[in-house]
Design a protein around this motif. Sequence first.
Motif, PDB file in Angstrom:
ATOM      1  N   SER A  11      35.316 -22.527 -57.077  1.00  8.10           N
ATOM      2  CA  SER A  11      34.503 -21.581 -56.324  1.00  8.10           C
ATOM      3  C   SER A  11      33.039 -21.666 -56.740  1.00  8.10           C
ATOM      4  CB  SER A  11      35.034 -20.168 -56.513  1.00  8.10           C
ATOM      5  OG  SER A  11      34.874 -19.802 -57.859  1.00  8.10           O
ATOM      6  N   TRP A  12      32.880 -21.897 -58.009  1.00  8.22           N
ATOM      7  CA  TRP A  12      31.500 -22.079 -58.478  1.00  8.22           C
ATOM      8  C   TRP A  12      30.913 -23.373 -57.925  1.00  8.22           C
ATOM      9  CZ3 TRP A  12      28.598 -18.442 -60.019  1.00  8.22           C
ATOM     10  CH2 TRP A  12      29.142 -17.314 -60.645  1.00  8.22           C
ATOM     11  N   ALA A  13      31.744 -24.379 -57.844  1.00 15.15           N
ATOM     12  CA  ALA A  13      31.260 -25.663 -57.337  1.00 15.15           C
ATOM     13  C   ALA A  13      30.755 -25.521 -55.912  1.00 15.15           C
ATOM     14  CB  ALA A  13      32.370 -26.706 -57.396  1.00 15.15           C
ATOM     15  N   VAL A  14      31.406 -24.669 -55.150  1.00 15.52           N
ATOM     16  CA  VAL A  14      30.953 -24.465 -53.781  1.00 15.52           C
ATOM     17  C   VAL A  14      29.788 -23.487 -53.735  1.00 15.52           C
ATOM     18  CG1 VAL A  14      31.638 -23.651 -51.481  1.00 15.52           C
ATOM     19  CG2 VAL A  14      33.249 -24.963 -52.886  1.00 15.52           C
ATOM     20  N   ALA A  15      29.887 -22.490 -54.580  1.00 11.67           N
ATOM     21  CA  ALA A  15      28.874 -21.425 -54.530  1.00 11.67           C
ATOM     22  C   ALA A  15      27.516 -21.892 -55.028  1.00 11.67           C
ATOM     23  CB  ALA A  15      29.338 -20.233 -55.361  1.00 11.67           C
ATOM     24  N   LEU A  16      27.542 -22.814 -56.026  1.00  7.16           N
ATOM     25  CA  LEU A  16      26.284 -23.251 -56.640  1.00  7.16           C
ATOM     26  C   LEU A  16      25.331 -23.894 -55.624  1.00  7.16           C
ATOM     27  CD1 LEU A  16      24.946 -23.063 -59.378  1.00  7.16           C
ATOM     28  CD2 LEU A  16      25.816 -25.374 -59.883  1.00  7.16           C
ATOM     29  N   PRO A  17      25.808 -24.870 -54.831  1.00 11.08           N
ATOM     30  CA  PRO A  17      24.883 -25.433 -53.832  1.00 11.08           C
ATOM     31  C   PRO A  17      24.383 -24.379 -52.872  1.00 11.08           C
ATOM     32  CG  PRO A  17      26.814 -26.808 -54.058  1.00 11.08           C
ATOM     33  CD  PRO A  17      27.065 -25.581 -54.831  1.00 11.08           C
ATOM     34  N   LEU A  18      25.266 -23.470 -52.524  1.00 10.30           N
ATOM     35  CA  LEU A  18      24.841 -22.412 -51.603  1.00 10.30           C
ATOM     36  C   LEU A  18      23.714 -21.585 -52.210  1.00 10.30           C
ATOM     37  CD1 LEU A  18      28.301 -21.188 -50.302  1.00 10.30           C
ATOM     38  CD2 LEU A  18      26.542 -22.363 -48.973  1.00 10.30           C
ATOM     39  N   LEU A  19      23.901 -21.309 -53.505  1.00 14.29           N
ATOM     40  CA  LEU A  19      22.865 -20.563 -54.196  1.00 14.29           C
ATOM     41  C   LEU A  19      21.552 -21.351 -54.233  1.00 14.29           C
ATOM     42  CD1 LEU A  19      24.857 -19.030 -57.190  1.00 14.29           C
ATOM     43  CD2 LEU A  19      23.678 -17.777 -55.369  1.00 14.29           C
ATOM     44  N   LEU A  20      21.723 -22.657 -54.494  1.00 16.17           N
ATOM     45  CA  LEU A  20      20.532 -23.505 -54.543  1.00 16.17           C
ATOM     46  C   LEU A  20      19.824 -23.527 -53.210  1.00 16.17           C
ATOM     47  CD1 LEU A  20      21.900 -26.493 -56.652  1.00 16.17           C
ATOM     48  CD2 LEU A  20      20.136 -24.849 -57.339  1.00 16.17           C
ATOM     49  N   LEU A  21      20.653 -23.662 -52.137  1.00 14.42           N
ATOM     50  CA  LEU A  21      20.087 -23.719 -50.806  1.00 14.42           C
ATOM     51  C   LEU A  21      19.454 -22.373 -50.419  1.00 14.42           C
ATOM     52  CD1 LEU A  21      22.757 -25.772 -48.858  1.00 14.42           C
ATOM     53  CD2 LEU A  21      20.362 -26.424 -49.230  1.00 14.42           C
ATOM     54  N   ALA A  22      20.228 -21.358 -50.697  1.00 16.48           N
ATOM     55  CA  ALA A  22      19.803 -20.050 -50.201  1.00 16.48           C
ATOM     56  C   ALA A  22      18.884 -19.308 -51.150  1.00 16.48           C
ATOM     57  CB  ALA A  22      21.021 -19.184 -49.903  1.00 16.48           C
ATOM     58  N   GLY A  23      19.036 -19.574 -52.454  1.00 17.39           N
ATOM     59  CA  GLY A  23      18.336 -18.729 -53.387  1.00 17.39           C
ATOM     60  C   GLY A  23      17.286 -19.400 -54.256  1.00 17.39           C
ATOM     61  N   VAL A  24      17.582 -20.583 -54.777  1.00 16.32           N
ATOM     62  CA  VAL A  24      16.700 -21.180 -55.779  1.00 16.32           C
ATOM     63  C   VAL A  24      15.391 -21.652 -55.142  1.00 16.32           C
ATOM     64  CG1 VAL A  24      16.460 -23.047 -57.464  1.00 16.32           C
ATOM     65  CG2 VAL A  24      18.620 -21.827 -57.223  1.00 16.32           C
ATOM     66  N   GLN A  25      15.544 -22.305 -53.947  1.00 21.13           N
ATOM     67  CA  GLN A  25      14.340 -22.835 -53.315  1.00 21.13           C
ATOM     68  C   GLN A  25      13.305 -21.750 -53.012  1.00 21.13           C
ATOM     69  OE1 GLN A  25      15.111 -25.118 -49.833  1.00 21.13           O
ATOM     70  NE2 GLN A  25      13.032 -25.925 -49.711  1.00 21.13           N
ATOM     71  N   LEU A  41      22.105 -13.250 -48.882  1.00 21.26           N
ATOM     72  CA  LEU A  41      22.707 -14.185 -49.852  1.00 21.26           C
ATOM     73  C   LEU A  41      24.037 -13.645 -50.364  1.00 21.26           C
ATOM     74  CD1 LEU A  41      19.561 -15.238 -51.912  1.00 21.26           C
ATOM     75  CD2 LEU A  41      21.037 -16.728 -50.539  1.00 21.26           C
ATOM     76  N   ARG A  42      24.047 -12.352 -50.628  1.00 24.54           N
ATOM     77  CA  ARG A  42      25.303 -11.744 -51.110  1.00 24.54           C
ATOM     78  C   ARG A  42      26.406 -11.886 -50.050  1.00 24.54           C
ATOM     79  NH1 ARG A  42      23.011  -6.261 -53.978  1.00 24.54           N
ATOM     80  NH2 ARG A  42      22.576  -7.188 -56.016  1.00 24.54           N
ATOM     81  N   GLN A  43      26.011 -11.686 -48.818  1.00 23.65           N
ATOM     82  CA  GLN A  43      26.995 -11.802 -47.728  1.00 23.65           C
ATOM     83  C   GLN A  43      27.529 -13.222 -47.637  1.00 23.65           C
ATOM     84  OE1 GLN A  43      28.280  -9.341 -45.868  1.00 23.65           O
ATOM     85  NE2 GLN A  43      29.678 -10.949 -45.129  1.00 23.65           N
ATOM     86  N   GLN A  44      26.578 -14.190 -47.765  1.00 21.50           N
ATOM     87  CA  GLN A  44      27.011 -15.591 -47.700  1.00 21.50           C
ATOM     88  C   GLN A  44      27.942 -15.927 -48.866  1.00 21.50           C
ATOM     89  OE1 GLN A  44      23.427 -17.920 -47.560  1.00 21.50           O
ATOM     90  NE2 GLN A  44      23.078 -17.540 -45.366  1.00 21.50           N
ATOM     91  N   LEU A  45      27.595 -15.393 -50.023  1.00 24.35           N
ATOM     92  CA  LEU A  45      28.450 -15.635 -51.207  1.00 24.35           C
ATOM     93  C   LEU A  45      29.840 -15.029 -50.996  1.00 24.35           C
ATOM     94  CD1 LEU A  45      28.574 -16.795 -54.072  1.00 24.35           C
ATOM     95  CD2 LEU A  45      27.779 -14.601 -54.930  1.00 24.35           C
ATOM     96  N   ALA A  46      29.855 -13.840 -50.441  1.00 20.79           N
ATOM     97  CA  ALA A  46      31.145 -13.175 -50.181  1.00 20.79           C
ATOM     98  C   ALA A  46      31.968 -13.980 -49.175  1.00 20.79           C
ATOM     99  CB  ALA A  46      30.911 -11.764 -49.666  1.00 20.79           C
ATOM    100  N   ASN A  49      33.370 -17.037 -50.888  1.00 23.36           N
ATOM    101  CA  ASN A  49      34.528 -16.701 -51.737  1.00 23.36           C
ATOM    102  C   ASN A  49      35.770 -16.434 -50.896  1.00 23.36           C
ATOM    103  OD1 ASN A  49      33.440 -17.000 -54.283  1.00 23.36           O
ATOM    104  ND2 ASN A  49      32.571 -14.928 -54.314  1.00 23.36           N
ATOM    105  N   ALA A  50      35.570 -15.775 -49.762  1.00 21.31           N
ATOM    106  CA  ALA A  50      36.723 -15.500 -48.885  1.00 21.31           C
ATOM    107  C   ALA A  50      37.322 -16.809 -48.366  1.00 21.31           C
ATOM    108  CB  ALA A  50      36.299 -14.625 -47.712  1.00 21.31           C
TER     109      ALA A  50
END
Lengths: 432, 161
Positions: A11-25, A41-46, A49-50
Amino acid sequence: MFQRSYFHSGSWAVALPLLLLAGVQPVSASESISADEVTELRQQLADSNALIGSLNQRVQTLENGQPSGGGLSPSDEARIAALEDMFLDMDERVGTRGLVQAFDAISIDIGGFLTQSLTVVKGGGSSDASFNNTQFELLIAAQITEEVSFFVAQGFLREADVDFTTPSMPFFRKSAVRDPLIISWANYKHSDAVQVRVGRFVTPQGIINIEHFPPVLLDINQPMFLRPFSGNTIFPNFLSGAQVHGKFFLGEGGEDVLSYVVFSGAFTGSDADDFISGGRVQLVLGDSGFTVGGNFTHGHRTAMPGSLGNMSIVPGGSLTTNDYNVGGADLLYDKGAILWKTEYFYSGEQGNEDRTAFYTQPGYRVNDKWIVFYRYDYLDPGQGLEQSTEHMVGFNFLPVSTVRIRAVYIRKEFKGTDDEADILQLSTTFSF
Amino acid sequence: MIFHMPKQLMGLVIAAVICLGLMAEMASGGDDGGPVEYAVIVNASNSFADEASASNVVKQLFLKDREDWPNKNKDQAKPFGRAAGSPETKAFLAKVLGMTDAELAKHWIALKQKTGKTPPREVASDKMLARFVAKFPGGFGVVKADAAQADGVKVLFTFKH
């Protein structure tokens, strides 16, 4: 546990790129993130995870249906095990042996039985004992087409007949070897209601004559009116000819069965042109256990004097020449522990003494292996011969369904001479 | 001591209740030990559908006291049996034939002796039986109800045992 930790890290493996895409940049592009973006971002993370949870569940479902190692499901394994059992069973039966095939038949079945009896007979003046009867019969049935079947019973007998010519002095005659063709018929089935049978068949009259075969009889000595074997005391035990028979299913649910048979044929112990014809109607009354039957036979007897038959007070052929009309009724009760057979026949002999036969045979099934029974048997054979009565008690023991062991005691009374005889008989029948 | 005894007793009572509950579940027939539903399946083309007489007709056909289905085509019946002692055979004997093993064996011996007719062919698995039934218009046999949904067959009636 392993799977959980795997997918946890996954889940982290999937979530990390999402975070990078959505949050880090955006962090690097601007110093502040708006509240809306955080919520998004929280919604996307949720959602991510679902999705991971859903995939995780699906993988587990697939794994439950398929054991580790990529094997078969339990249902497939059970099915293959059943097929293997069937194959082993077939291989055990056939092995390297050659296969038997019928010339022209859909199927062919072979069976038979062996009966051996030991008889002790005691009259007023003498007694005798013998292993007097060895009877092997080979039965062959073939299904020629869907409508046509064939059935034959070939007997191979060694018999020492009990002779009651002098009732007080019974004895065993010398053994005779006989190989009669007992039954041989072909049957055409048009429907349940109409079937045609041609060849040599058991005369369809009464109960015990139709049952005929020792593997199903409580006593191998049929009632007196059916002795001697292949005789014609009241009606012929067997005929060569043709019959039409059928069944109708009546009542609600077809529980009552009405069957009929009409026949015509020749008796081997009479002139070849003596036609014997008759019929029988039988009604099985649902599950009540009762079966009632009515019988009629018309024929001609030709005198063919001979010695008395086995355990009989009449010869195989008739002592008189005349036409005759036989009427008879029978009642069977077969339910639960009770098996009770009763038959009555009266033969009007034109110009000669009439003949009468009656027996009643109640039996009680103690359990699946033991049966006890009694039979009262009366015969007035006409022909100027004396009447006779038998009282019989006995039991059957069936250690398995294909083996029947019997012990019977018979008290035989000769009315004319007031003689009496006692008979004790042990017999076994093995069928296959 | 006074305060500990009730707790021990309570533990015993709870354990007893759980045991009794499990026993009752087993006796009343839970998912594992309860009645199993069976189905008598026939060829999909068989037009016979008289529910009232179905069980009796199947009994007569299986025992070969009757040879034709009472349907439009008068299809010649082709019964299939299950292995002796199998759950399917036990259920069929008890609920449809109303006979014991010994009574059935005697019936076949009598029929063999008198007419040469033999017992129906035994089929090992539900799936194979369904295939046989689908192959013959007059075919029929008993399977577990959850195996009755197969191509070419339909359920004539069900029963529990």
